[in-house]
Design a protein around this motif. Structure first.
Motif, short mmCIF file in Angstrom:
data_model
loop_
_atom_site.label_atom_id
_atom_site.label_comp_id
_atom_site.label_asym_id
_atom_site.label_seq_id
_atom_site.Cartn_x
_atom_site.Cartn_y
_atom_site.Cartn_z
N PHE A 99 3.69 3.08 -6.11
CA PHE A 99 2.81 4.22 -6.37
C PHE A 99 2.86 4.73 -7.80
CE2 PHE A 99 3.19 4.41 -1.75
CZ PHE A 99 1.86 4.45 -1.42
N SER A 100 3.82 4.28 -8.62
CA SER A 100 3.90 4.79 -9.98
C SER A 100 2.72 4.29 -10.81
CB SER A 100 5.21 4.35 -10.62
OG SER A 100 5.15 4.56 -12.00
N ARG A 101 2.19 5.15 -11.67
CA ARG A 101 1.07 4.74 -12.51
C ARG A 101 1.56 3.94 -13.72
NH1 ARG A 101 -3.78 5.14 -10.69
NH2 ARG A 101 -4.63 5.63 -12.74
N ILE A 118 3.62 1.16 -15.57
CA ILE A 118 4.12 -0.16 -15.14
C ILE A 118 5.59 -0.34 -15.51
CG2 ILE A 118 3.38 -1.38 -17.21
CD1 ILE A 118 2.49 -3.63 -15.38
N SER A 128 7.58 1.19 -12.78
CA SER A 128 7.56 0.30 -11.63
C SER A 128 8.59 -0.81 -11.79
CB SER A 128 6.17 -0.32 -11.47
OG SER A 128 5.24 0.65 -11.15
N VAL A 131 5.34 -8.00 -18.87
CA VAL A 131 4.74 -6.70 -19.16
C VAL A 131 4.60 -6.51 -20.66
CG1 VAL A 131 5.08 -4.24 -19.02
CG2 VAL A 131 5.59 -5.64 -17.06
N ASN A 172 0.64 -6.47 -22.85
CA ASN A 172 0.09 -5.15 -23.15
C ASN A 172 0.26 -4.91 -24.64
OD1 ASN A 172 -0.65 -3.63 -20.57
ND2 ASN A 172 1.30 -4.58 -20.08
N THR A 197 -1.66 1.53 -15.32
CA THR A 197 -2.42 0.49 -14.65
C THR A 197 -3.29 1.14 -13.60
OG1 THR A 197 -0.71 0.16 -13.01
CG2 THR A 197 -0.65 -1.23 -14.95
N GLY A 198 -4.47 0.59 -13.43
CA GLY A 198 -5.39 1.17 -12.46
C GLY A 198 -5.14 0.64 -11.07
N THR A 199 -5.75 1.31 -10.10
CA THR A 199 -5.68 0.84 -8.72
C THR A 199 -7.09 0.71 -8.19
OG1 THR A 199 -5.50 3.11 -7.98
CG2 THR A 199 -3.46 1.87 -8.21
N MET A 200 -7.22 -0.02 -7.10
CA MET A 200 -8.53 -0.15 -6.48
C MET A 200 -8.35 -0.21 -4.96
SD MET A 200 -9.12 -4.04 -7.66
CE MET A 200 -7.94 -5.31 -7.31
#
Lengths: 167, 114
Positions: A24-26, A28, A31, A74, A78, A87-90
Protein backbone atom coordinates in the motif's frame (compact mmCIF):
# COMPACT_ATOMS: atom_id res chain seq x y z
CA UNK A 1 -0.31 -18.65 26.02
CA UNK A 2 3.14 -20.10 26.00
CA UNK A 3 6.33 -18.52 24.77
CA UNK A 4 5.93 -20.26 21.40
CA UNK A 5 2.56 -18.60 20.83
CA UNK A 6 3.85 -15.16 21.81
CA UNK A 7 6.84 -15.46 19.47
CA UNK A 8 4.57 -16.64 16.68
CA UNK A 9 2.29 -13.64 17.04
CA UNK A 10 5.26 -11.25 17.06
CA UNK A 11 6.66 -12.70 13.82
CA UNK A 12 3.23 -12.97 12.21
CA UNK A 13 2.56 -9.32 13.02
CA UNK A 14 5.93 -8.23 11.60
CA UNK A 15 5.31 -10.23 8.42
CA UNK A 16 1.76 -9.13 7.76
CA UNK A 17 2.21 -5.48 8.77
CA UNK A 18 5.29 -4.97 6.61
CA UNK A 19 3.60 -6.80 3.72
CA UNK A 20 0.77 -4.27 4.04
CA UNK A 21 3.30 -1.45 3.78
CA UNK A 22 4.91 -3.12 0.73
CA UNK A 23 1.61 -3.25 -1.09
CA UNK A 24 0.00 0.00 0.00
CA UNK A 25 2.94 2.41 0.26
CA UNK A 26 3.10 5.02 -2.49
CA UNK A 27 6.88 5.32 -2.27
CA UNK A 28 8.72 2.49 -3.97
CA UNK A 29 11.76 2.80 -1.70
CA UNK A 30 9.58 2.33 1.39
CA UNK A 31 8.06 -0.72 -0.26
CA UNK A 32 11.46 -2.23 -1.00
CA UNK A 33 12.71 -1.72 2.54
CA UNK A 34 9.61 -3.05 4.23
CA UNK A 35 9.92 -6.11 2.00
CA UNK A 36 13.12 -6.68 4.01
CA UNK A 37 11.08 -6.95 7.21
CA UNK A 38 8.59 -9.27 5.54
CA UNK A 39 11.43 -11.62 4.60
CA UNK A 40 12.83 -11.49 8.14
CA UNK A 41 9.41 -12.24 9.59
CA UNK A 42 8.96 -15.20 7.28
CA UNK A 43 12.40 -16.47 8.30
CA UNK A 44 11.27 -16.26 11.93
CA UNK A 45 8.19 -18.33 11.09
CA UNK A 46 10.48 -20.92 9.48
CA UNK A 47 12.47 -21.15 12.71
CA UNK A 48 9.24 -21.72 14.64
CA UNK A 49 8.44 -24.53 12.20
CA UNK A 50 11.85 -26.09 12.97
CA UNK A 51 13.26 -25.39 9.52
CA UNK A 52 16.55 -23.81 10.58
CA UNK A 53 18.40 -24.37 7.30
CA UNK A 54 15.58 -22.79 5.32
CA UNK A 55 15.43 -19.80 7.64
CA UNK A 56 19.11 -19.08 7.03
CA UNK A 57 18.69 -19.71 3.30
CA UNK A 58 15.76 -17.31 3.27
CA UNK A 59 17.83 -14.53 4.80
CA UNK A 60 20.87 -15.22 2.60
CA UNK A 61 19.06 -15.46 -0.72
CA UNK A 62 16.06 -13.18 -0.31
CA UNK A 63 17.59 -10.41 1.78
CA UNK A 64 21.15 -10.72 0.49
CA UNK A 65 20.33 -11.44 -3.12
CA UNK A 66 16.86 -10.77 -4.41
CA UNK A 67 16.20 -7.63 -2.37
CA UNK A 68 19.52 -6.06 -3.40
CA UNK A 69 18.67 -6.91 -7.00
CA UNK A 70 15.28 -5.22 -6.58
CA UNK A 71 16.91 -2.10 -5.17
CA UNK A 72 19.31 -2.00 -8.11
CA UNK A 73 16.30 -2.28 -10.39
CA UNK A 74 14.56 0.60 -8.61
CA UNK A 75 17.64 2.80 -8.78
CA UNK A 76 18.41 2.04 -12.43
CA UNK A 77 14.90 2.56 -13.74
CA UNK A 78 14.03 5.86 -12.07
CA UNK A 79 15.53 9.24 -12.43
CA UNK A 80 16.82 9.53 -8.89
CA UNK A 81 17.04 13.29 -8.99
CA UNK A 82 13.93 13.62 -6.89
CA UNK A 83 13.95 11.57 -3.72
CA UNK A 84 10.26 10.75 -3.82
CA UNK A 85 9.76 7.84 -6.17
CA UNK A 86 6.01 7.58 -6.41
CA UNK A 87 4.30 4.81 -8.26
CA UNK A 88 0.76 4.82 -9.49
CA UNK A 89 -1.92 2.21 -8.97
CA UNK A 90 -4.76 1.03 -11.14
CA UNK A 91 -7.96 -1.03 -10.77
CA UNK A 92 -7.79 -0.59 -7.00
CA UNK A 93 -11.42 -1.25 -6.08
CA UNK A 94 -12.00 -4.48 -8.10
CA UNK A 95 -8.62 -5.81 -6.97
CA UNK A 96 -9.41 -5.05 -3.33
CA UNK A 97 -12.74 -6.89 -3.61
CA UNK A 98 -11.18 -9.88 -5.35
CA UNK A 99 -8.35 -10.08 -2.85
CA UNK A 100 -10.68 -9.82 0.15
CA UNK A 101 -12.73 -12.69 -1.27
CA UNK A 102 -9.62 -14.80 -1.94
CA UNK A 103 -8.17 -14.19 1.53
CA UNK A 104 -11.49 -14.85 3.26
CA UNK A 105 -12.14 -18.05 1.35
CA UNK A 106 -8.64 -19.42 1.88
CA UNK A 107 -8.63 -18.56 5.60
CA UNK A 108 -12.08 -20.08 6.08
CA UNK A 109 -11.03 -23.24 4.27
CA UNK A 110 -7.83 -23.56 6.31
CA UNK A 111 -9.66 -22.82 9.57
CA UNK A 112 -12.45 -25.32 9.10
CA UNK A 113 -10.31 -28.08 7.62
CA UNK A 114 -7.23 -28.17 9.84
CA UNK A 115 -8.44 -26.52 13.03
CA UNK A 116 -7.63 -29.35 15.43
CA UNK A 117 -4.33 -30.56 13.99
CA UNK A 118 -1.75 -30.95 16.74
CA UNK A 119 1.97 -30.79 16.17
CA UNK A 120 3.62 -34.20 16.18
CA UNK A 121 6.38 -34.57 18.71
CA UNK A 122 9.74 -33.83 17.17
CA UNK A 123 13.14 -33.63 18.74
CA UNK A 124 15.00 -30.46 17.92
CA UNK A 125 17.78 -31.45 15.58
CA UNK A 126 19.54 -29.66 12.78
CA UNK A 127 17.83 -30.26 9.46
CA UNK A 128 20.85 -29.48 7.31
CA UNK A 129 22.24 -33.00 7.17
CA UNK A 130 18.88 -34.57 6.35
CA UNK A 131 18.13 -32.03 3.63
CA UNK A 132 21.60 -32.48 2.11
CA UNK A 133 21.30 -36.23 1.92
CA UNK A 134 17.77 -35.96 0.50
CA UNK A 135 19.00 -33.61 -2.24
CA UNK A 136 21.71 -36.11 -3.13
CA UNK A 137 19.47 -39.21 -3.12
CA UNK A 138 15.73 -39.02 -3.74
CA UNK A 139 15.74 -35.49 -5.17
CA UNK A 140 18.92 -35.76 -7.26
CA UNK A 141 17.26 -35.19 -10.65
CA UNK A 142 15.25 -32.09 -9.63
CA UNK A 143 18.38 -30.77 -7.92
CA UNK A 144 20.46 -31.09 -11.09
CA UNK A 145 17.69 -29.60 -13.23
CA UNK A 146 17.41 -26.67 -10.82
CA UNK A 147 21.14 -26.04 -11.03
CA UNK A 148 21.07 -26.04 -14.83
CA UNK A 149 18.05 -23.70 -14.80
CA UNK A 150 19.88 -21.34 -12.46
CA UNK A 151 22.96 -21.34 -14.72
CA UNK A 152 20.91 -20.73 -17.86
CA UNK A 153 18.83 -18.02 -16.20
CA UNK A 154 21.83 -16.13 -14.86
CA UNK A 155 23.80 -16.28 -18.12
CA UNK A 156 20.66 -15.24 -19.98
CA UNK A 157 20.05 -12.35 -17.61
CA UNK A 158 23.64 -11.13 -17.96
CA UNK A 159 23.42 -11.30 -21.76
CA UNK A 160 20.07 -9.58 -21.74
CA UNK A 161 20.91 -6.71 -19.42
CA UNK A 162 24.17 -5.86 -21.17
CA UNK A 163 24.13 -2.43 -22.70
CA UNK A 164 24.14 -2.80 -26.43
CA UNK A 165 26.71 -0.81 -28.39
CA UNK A 166 24.88 1.49 -30.73
CA UNK A 167 26.33 0.72 -34.12
CA UNK B 1 -22.81 -17.91 15.79
CA UNK B 2 -21.95 -17.59 19.49
CA UNK B 3 -20.44 -21.05 19.39
CA UNK B 4 -18.34 -20.04 16.40
CA UNK B 5 -17.06 -16.95 18.21
CA UNK B 6 -16.24 -18.84 21.41
CA UNK B 7 -14.51 -21.51 19.28
CA UNK B 8 -12.50 -18.76 17.65
CA UNK B 9 -11.37 -17.38 20.98
CA UNK B 10 -10.32 -20.77 22.34
CA UNK B 11 -8.53 -21.48 19.05
CA UNK B 12 -6.66 -18.21 18.68
CA UNK B 13 -4.14 -18.35 21.57
CA UNK B 14 -2.99 -21.92 20.85
CA UNK B 15 -0.81 -21.71 17.78
CA UNK B 16 -1.25 -24.66 15.45
CA UNK B 17 -1.14 -25.47 11.76
CA UNK B 18 -4.04 -23.14 10.89
CA UNK B 19 -2.30 -20.06 12.26
CA UNK B 20 0.61 -20.48 9.86
CA UNK B 21 -1.76 -21.23 6.99
CA UNK B 22 -3.81 -18.10 7.64
CA UNK B 23 -0.69 -15.90 7.78
CA UNK B 24 0.30 -17.37 4.43
CA UNK B 25 -3.21 -16.79 3.02
CA UNK B 26 -3.02 -13.11 4.00
CA UNK B 27 0.46 -12.81 2.51
CA UNK B 28 -0.77 -14.46 -0.71
CA UNK B 29 -3.73 -12.10 -0.97
CA UNK B 30 -1.52 -9.05 -0.43
CA UNK B 31 0.86 -10.29 -3.11
CA UNK B 32 -2.00 -10.74 -5.57
CA UNK B 33 -3.20 -7.24 -4.73
CA UNK B 34 0.26 -5.84 -5.45
CA UNK B 35 0.48 -7.69 -8.76
CA UNK B 36 -2.96 -6.54 -9.84
CA UNK B 37 -2.80 -2.88 -8.90
CA UNK B 38 0.77 -1.61 -9.21
CA UNK B 39 1.85 0.09 -12.41
CA UNK B 40 5.58 -0.11 -11.76
CA UNK B 41 7.01 -3.42 -13.00
CA UNK B 42 9.36 -3.75 -10.03
CA UNK B 43 6.43 -3.45 -7.63
CA UNK B 44 4.76 -6.26 -9.55
CA UNK B 45 7.89 -8.34 -8.97
CA UNK B 46 7.71 -7.61 -5.24
CA UNK B 47 4.13 -8.90 -5.28
CA UNK B 48 5.34 -12.10 -6.93
CA UNK B 49 7.94 -12.52 -4.18
CA UNK B 50 5.21 -12.18 -1.54
CA UNK B 51 3.16 -14.88 -3.25
CA UNK B 52 6.18 -17.22 -3.44
CA UNK B 53 6.89 -16.66 0.26
CA UNK B 54 3.27 -17.49 1.10
CA UNK B 55 3.57 -20.76 -0.81
CA UNK B 56 6.79 -21.54 1.01
CA UNK B 57 5.20 -21.02 4.42
CA UNK B 58 2.51 -23.52 3.42
CA UNK B 59 5.08 -26.09 2.29
CA UNK B 60 7.04 -25.86 5.51
CA UNK B 61 3.99 -25.75 7.78
CA UNK B 62 2.64 -28.94 6.25
CA UNK B 63 6.05 -30.60 6.43
CA UNK B 64 6.12 -29.83 10.17
CA UNK B 65 2.54 -30.69 11.09
CA UNK B 66 1.82 -33.52 8.67
CA UNK B 67 4.14 -35.99 10.36
CA UNK B 68 7.79 -35.05 10.54
CA UNK B 69 9.22 -35.45 7.08
CA UNK B 70 11.34 -33.15 4.99
CA UNK B 71 9.77 -33.36 1.53
CA UNK B 72 8.05 -30.03 2.03
CA UNK B 73 11.29 -28.37 3.01
CA UNK B 74 13.03 -29.68 -0.11
CA UNK B 75 10.18 -28.29 -2.20
CA UNK B 76 10.66 -24.95 -0.46
CA UNK B 77 14.36 -24.98 -1.38
CA UNK B 78 13.44 -25.42 -5.04
CA UNK B 79 10.97 -22.55 -4.78
CA UNK B 80 13.71 -20.30 -3.40
CA UNK B 81 16.12 -21.33 -6.18
CA UNK B 82 13.56 -20.59 -8.88
CA UNK B 83 12.64 -17.29 -7.21
CA UNK B 84 16.26 -16.19 -7.46
CA UNK B 85 16.43 -17.13 -11.15
CA UNK B 86 13.11 -15.44 -11.82
CA UNK B 87 14.17 -12.21 -10.13
CA UNK B 88 17.40 -12.04 -12.15
CA UNK B 89 15.73 -12.62 -15.51
CA UNK B 90 12.78 -10.34 -14.75
CA UNK B 91 15.04 -7.47 -13.71
CA UNK B 92 17.09 -7.88 -16.88
CA UNK B 93 13.87 -7.61 -18.88
CA UNK B 94 12.80 -4.56 -16.87
CA UNK B 95 16.13 -2.85 -17.56
CA UNK B 96 15.74 -3.52 -21.27
CA UNK B 97 12.21 -2.14 -21.22
CA UNK B 98 13.46 0.97 -19.48
CA UNK B 99 16.22 1.47 -22.03
CA UNK B 100 13.75 1.19 -24.87
CA UNK B 101 10.65 2.96 -23.58
CA UNK B 102 12.06 5.23 -20.81
CA UNK B 103 9.36 3.91 -18.48
CA UNK B 104 8.66 0.74 -16.50
CA UNK B 105 4.92 1.23 -16.06
CA UNK B 106 3.37 -1.99 -17.26
CA UNK B 107 0.24 -0.37 -18.65
CA UNK B 108 2.24 1.91 -20.94
CA UNK B 109 4.39 -0.92 -22.32
CA UNK B 110 1.79 -2.86 -24.25
CA UNK B 111 3.49 -2.98 -27.66
CA UNK B 112 6.20 -5.46 -28.57
CA UNK B 113 8.10 -2.73 -30.39
CA UNK B 114 7.95 1.01 -30.70
Amino acid sequence: MELFDVVFFVFAFITVASAFIVVFSRNIIYSAFSLLFTFFGVAGLYVLLQADFLAVTQILIYVGGILVLMLFGVMLTNRVINVELKTGTMNTIPALLLVAIVAGTLSGLFYTTWKGVAAPEATLTSTTKTLGSMLMTSYLLPFEIASVILLVALIGAAMFARRKSKA
Amino acid sequence: MEKFVSDLFTWLPHVGLTHFLIVSAVLFALGIYGIATRRNAIMVLMGVELVLNAANINFIAFSRYGGVNFDGQVAAIFVIILAAAEAAVALAIVLNIYNRFQTVNVDEVSALKE
